[in-house]
Design a protein around this motif. Structure first.
Motif, PDB file in Angstrom:
ATOM      1  N   HIS A 206      59.128  10.952 -12.212  1.00  0.00           N
ATOM      2  CA  HIS A 206      59.526   9.643 -11.702  1.00  0.00           C
ATOM      3  C   HIS A 206      60.755   9.760 -10.820  1.00  0.00           C
ATOM      4  N   LYS A 207      61.158  10.992 -10.494  1.00  0.00           N
ATOM      5  CA  LYS A 207      62.244  11.284  -9.562  1.00  0.00           C
ATOM      6  C   LYS A 207      61.777  12.498  -8.771  1.00  0.00           C
ATOM      7  N   MET A 208      61.843  12.412  -7.455  1.00  0.00           N
ATOM      8  CA  MET A 208      61.311  13.471  -6.611  1.00  0.00           C
ATOM      9  C   MET A 208      62.235  14.691  -6.613  1.00  0.00           C
ATOM     10  N   ASP A 209      61.628  15.868  -6.710  1.00  0.00           N
ATOM     11  CA  ASP A 209      62.375  17.114  -6.616  1.00  0.00           C
ATOM     12  C   ASP A 209      62.963  17.211  -5.201  1.00  0.00           C
ATOM     13  N   PRO A 210      64.251  17.536  -5.079  1.00  0.00           N
ATOM     14  CA  PRO A 210      64.890  17.562  -3.759  1.00  0.00           C
ATOM     15  C   PRO A 210      64.287  18.577  -2.786  1.00  0.00           C
ATOM     16  N   ILE A 211      63.751  19.668  -3.276  1.00  0.00           N
ATOM     17  CA  ILE A 211      63.142  20.661  -2.385  1.00  0.00           C
ATOM     18  C   ILE A 211      61.889  20.077  -1.733  1.00  0.00           C
ATOM     19  N   ILE A 212      61.096  19.360  -2.507  1.00  0.00           N
ATOM     20  CA  ILE A 212      59.876  18.754  -1.971  1.00  0.00           C
ATOM     21  C   ILE A 212      60.226  17.631  -0.993  1.00  0.00           C
ATOM     22  N   SER A 213      61.204  16.796  -1.353  1.00  0.00           N
ATOM     23  CA  SER A 213      61.561  15.690  -0.451  1.00  0.00           C
ATOM     24  C   SER A 213      62.156  16.212   0.856  1.00  0.00           C
ATOM     25  N   LYS A 214      62.895  17.320   0.808  1.00  0.00           N
ATOM     26  CA  LYS A 214      63.461  17.910   2.027  1.00  0.00           C
ATOM     27  C   LYS A 214      62.340  18.381   2.957  1.00  0.00           C
TER      28      LYS A 214
END
Length: 135
Positions: A48-56
């Motif tokens: 329910h919180k996006m992993d920062p590596i994927i969002s980048k």
């Protein structure tokens, strides 16, 4: 891609950006001779919180966070180890192997208790089955 908001070109750019981001992130946490050393650091979570590596990587193709949440499960755990990549969708989902290779030399630490194996201890068969496809 199946939901129509990502083109083949965007998927290629995302794949390359994700590959680069993971290589950089794992640079000092990748031990082929001890594949499970650092496995907790290499775990990618969407909870329910996006992993920062994927969002980048997604931002490089112009995907917004809401679009990314539409494309990916709300709960996904991905374990990335030198000779195996596995995943689980949902907290009670099955753990499935996405990629598996054999070590070129015998690996002495293969019997270690990894983060993924700890999650599997005492687990009964899950009530739900999920399939994840990768293109």
């Amino acid at each position: 891609r199946t939901r129509g908001c990502v083109s083949d070109r965007q998927l290629q750019v995302f794949s390359g950006a994700l590959r680069e981001a993971l290589a950089e992130h794992y640079k000092h946490h990748w031990f082929p001779e001890k594949p499970f050393k650092g496995s907790g650091y290499r775990c990618i979570r969407i909870n329910h919180k996006m992993d920062p590596i994927i969002s980048k990587a997604a931002s490089q193709i112009g995907l917004s966070l809401p679009q990314l949440y539409q494309l990916l499960p709300s709960e996904l755990t991905l374990w990335v180890d030198p000779y195996e990549v596995s995943y689980r969708i949902g907290e009670d989902g099955s753990i499935c192997v996405l990629y598996e290779a054999t070590a070129t030399k015998p690996v002495s630490s293969y019997g270690m208790l990894t983060c993924k194996n700890q999650m599997m201890l005492g687990r009964t068969s899950p009530s739900k089955n999920y399939i994840m496809t990768v293109s």
